[in-house]
Design a protein around this motif. Structure first.
Motif, short mmCIF file in Angstrom:
data_model
loop_
_atom_site.label_atom_id
_atom_site.label_comp_id
_atom_site.label_asym_id
_atom_site.label_seq_id
_atom_site.Cartn_x
_atom_site.Cartn_y
_atom_site.Cartn_z
N PHE A 168 -8.45 -1.34 -27.86
CA PHE A 168 -9.76 -2.16 -27.22
C PHE A 168 -10.74 -1.32 -27.59
N ASP A 169 -11.12 0.15 -27.52
CA ASP A 169 -12.20 0.71 -27.58
C ASP A 169 -12.81 0.49 -28.79
N PRO A 170 -12.10 0.25 -30.09
CA PRO A 170 -12.67 0.21 -31.17
C PRO A 170 -13.47 -1.27 -31.35
N LEU A 171 -12.89 -2.40 -30.70
CA LEU A 171 -13.30 -3.58 -30.67
C LEU A 171 -14.77 -3.70 -29.66
N VAL A 172 -14.55 -2.93 -28.63
CA VAL A 172 -15.85 -3.04 -27.99
C VAL A 172 -17.00 -2.31 -28.58
N ARG A 173 -16.81 -1.18 -29.29
CA ARG A 173 -18.00 -0.87 -30.23
C ARG A 173 -18.19 -1.45 -31.23
N LYS A 174 -17.38 -2.38 -31.89
CA LYS A 174 -17.79 -3.36 -32.89
C LYS A 174 -18.53 -4.46 -32.24
N ASN A 184 3.32 -10.51 -13.83
CA ASN A 184 2.93 -8.87 -14.10
C ASN A 184 1.50 -9.21 -14.85
N SER A 185 0.37 -9.24 -14.40
CA SER A 185 -0.86 -9.15 -15.18
C SER A 185 -1.46 -7.99 -15.29
N LEU A 186 -0.73 -6.90 -15.65
CA LEU A 186 -1.17 -5.53 -15.82
C LEU A 186 -2.25 -5.51 -16.96
N LEU A 187 -2.01 -6.26 -18.28
CA LEU A 187 -2.90 -6.14 -19.21
C LEU A 187 -4.23 -6.98 -18.95
N ALA A 188 -4.17 -8.17 -18.49
CA ALA A 188 -5.25 -9.12 -17.69
C ALA A 188 -6.00 -8.04 -17.02
N ASN A 189 -5.62 -7.50 -15.95
CA ASN A 189 -6.33 -6.45 -14.91
C ASN A 189 -7.01 -5.56 -15.73
N LEU A 190 -6.49 -4.93 -16.75
CA LEU A 190 -7.13 -3.77 -17.39
C LEU A 190 -8.39 -4.50 -18.39
N LEU A 191 -8.34 -5.57 -18.76
CA LEU A 191 -9.39 -6.24 -19.53
C LEU A 191 -10.56 -6.81 -18.45
N ARG A 192 -10.17 -7.28 -17.52
CA ARG A 192 -11.12 -7.74 -16.40
C ARG A 192 -11.87 -6.41 -15.83
N GLU A 193 -10.93 -5.27 -15.60
CA GLU A 193 -11.69 -4.21 -14.69
C GLU A 193 -12.37 -3.30 -15.85
N THR A 194 -11.71 -2.87 -16.71
CA THR A 194 -12.17 -1.84 -17.77
C THR A 194 -12.84 -2.44 -18.98
N TYR A 195 -12.56 -3.36 -19.59
CA TYR A 195 -13.22 -4.13 -20.67
C TYR A 195 -13.97 -5.27 -20.36
N PRO A 196 -14.78 -5.51 -19.38
CA PRO A 196 -15.60 -6.56 -19.10
C PRO A 196 -16.32 -7.32 -20.32
N VAL A 197 -16.60 -6.55 -21.46
CA VAL A 197 -17.14 -7.05 -22.41
C VAL A 197 -16.20 -7.92 -23.21
N LEU A 198 -14.91 -7.70 -23.33
CA LEU A 198 -14.08 -8.29 -24.12
C LEU A 198 -13.56 -9.60 -23.18
N ALA A 199 -13.52 -9.36 -21.77
CA ALA A 199 -13.39 -10.53 -21.12
C ALA A 199 -14.49 -11.77 -21.17
N ALA A 200 -15.58 -11.08 -21.04
CA ALA A 200 -16.73 -12.02 -21.20
C ALA A 200 -16.85 -12.68 -22.68
N HIS A 201 -16.36 -11.95 -23.82
CA HIS A 201 -16.33 -12.65 -24.93
C HIS A 201 -15.17 -13.62 -24.98
N HIS A 202 -14.05 -13.62 -24.39
CA HIS A 202 -13.14 -14.45 -24.18
C HIS A 202 -13.58 -15.74 -23.39
N ASP A 203 -14.35 -15.64 -22.23
CA ASP A 203 -15.00 -16.73 -21.59
C ASP A 203 -15.92 -17.37 -22.34
#
Length: 403
Positions: A213-219, A252-271
């Motif tokens: 996810f880090d490269p996608l956030v930078r892009k 088990n929402s491990l990946l969803a929690n990671l996106l919402r908490e650590t990568y809010p930019v990607l979560a906002a892009h999804h929304d």
């Protein structure tokens, strides 16, 4: 958005999503982003094995979407360099994000029953006995190759018994059948070992996710979408993957929690993608009534080949542009090839069986004639055949043969 008779045939729905795989959601999102209001219907996915788009009953290849009425290509405003860059990033998403999403759906034990139940609900007998497991096997092979299968959850197969034993050892049955946690009894105790395995697996998943996810956030940066103010095929590719974990309520929402908490930019892009492409939400997507379930006899025919009176071998409607006569000739030629293939298979199987039977000793042919002895004299012949006398001892049986 124009009303049309375009239908996207997808895998079974995974509430609240209209489909349970990223390819189906990608096709549906692409059609809607192009300005075409497509309906959704569960495809004969057990036989066809993939999602597809059809108009008036004829399948439409992805490179022919421009023929749809009211179609607007989401990549039309991209330069040649941007289109090439988008293709590279889509390949990156398929190679990195897809594995993480499939791990959440298929590898984590609490989550797989959810998607497995969705697949079984839309799969007729007897395909429901093997198709879901076949799909899981395909995903498992890919995740094993990248080292993600079984990470963050309990084991499968033979090791599952060991996990179950350790979990049982973590409790003590008290008076009246009450259960209490067993006191710590070493590093290999059931509760401690299972907890350490879970934490280690989760940390492994989080590290892999950060690397993806880090490269996608930078892009993406501070932009709403990757290439401006409107979504492109690259945005749709990422959205079709992330929505499988962000729009669903997996145990088990491990990946969803990671996106919402650590990568809010990607979560906002999804929304933002969901609000732009499906402004009414997933519930506003038109869903056609599923076809009536086949009877037991019809279901049985689906599992039989055509030469045995069945109807197996159905395929996606042909979209090659051939007329009816050409399609009929093509179908007969293919059936003729299948027939020769079946005959060759049966012949090879017969030869293999006979060869195995002879080599293993199941069948034997004795052409030596050594067990027969002939005595000749002047008037009569005798044949000595090995046998047993009245007392059960070995003795020759003498048969007199007239000359």
């Amino acid at each position: 958005m124009s009303r049309s008779n375009v239908v996207v045939y997808t895998t079974p729905p995974l509430a609240p999503l209209p489909a349970s795989d990223s390819e189906s959601i990608y096709l549906l999102s692409t059609i809607h982003a192009g300005g075409v209001d497509a309906a959704v219907q569960t495809a004969d996915w057990a036989a066809n094995g993939k999602a597809y788009v059809a108009q008036n009953g004829a399948a439409i290849p992805t490179d022919n979407f421009s023929a749809l009425s009211g179609w607007n290509d989401s990549d039309a405003d991209l330069s040649a360099a941007q289109k090439a860059e988008a293709d590279v990033w889509k390949a990156y998403i398929d190679g990195q994000v897809t594995d993480l999403v499939n791990h959440s759906l298929y590898s984590l034990p609490p989550n797989y029953p959810v998607i497995g139940a969705a697949q079984l609900a839309a799969c007729p007998f007897p395909m429901n006995l093997y198709v879901p497991q076949r799909l899981k096997g395909i995903v498992k092979a890919r995740l094993e190759a990248v080292g993600l299968w079984g990470v963050g959850g309990l084991h499968y197969g033979e090791a599952a018994e060991e996990d179950q034993k350790r979990l049982e050892e973590s409790f003590v049955i008290g008076p009246g059948g009450t259960k209490t946690d067993r006191a710590w009894s070493g590093w290999r105790a059931g509760r401690e070992a299972a907890e350490r395995k879970r934490k280690f697996g989760e940390e492994t998943i989080l590290q892999r996710a950060r690397g993806a996810f880090d490269p996608l956030v930078r892009k993406l940066g501070q932009n709403k979408f990757f290439f401006g103010s409107m979504p492109t095929s690259l945005d749709i590719a990422l959205f079709s993957q992330l929505t499988l974990v962000l729009s669903t309520n997996l145990p088990n929402s491990l990946l969803a929690n990671l996106l919402r908490e650590t990568y809010p930019v990607l979560a906002a892009h999804h929304d933002a993608m969901r609000a732009t492409i499906f402004p009414g939400g997933w519930g506003a997507v038109r869903r056609l009534a599923p076809p009536s379930p086949p009877s037991f006899v019809e279901s049985l025919k689906l599992s039989l080949p055509a030469w045995a009176g069945g109807s197996a071998g159905g395929s996606v409607p042909d979209a090659s542009g051939l007329d009816a006569d050409e399609l009929e000739v093509k179908a007969k030629e293919k059936e003729r090839q299948f027939a020769w293939g079946r005959y060759a298979w049966f012949a090879a199987a017969g030869v293999a069986f006979v060869t195995y039977a002879l080599s293993s000793g199941l069948l034997s042919i004795d052409l030596s004639g050594d067990d027969l002895e002939y005595d000749e004299d002047d008037d009569e012949d005798y044949i000595h055949v090995p046998g047993f006398d009245e007392d059960g001892e070995e003795d020759d049986i003498v048969i007199e043969v007239e000359a």
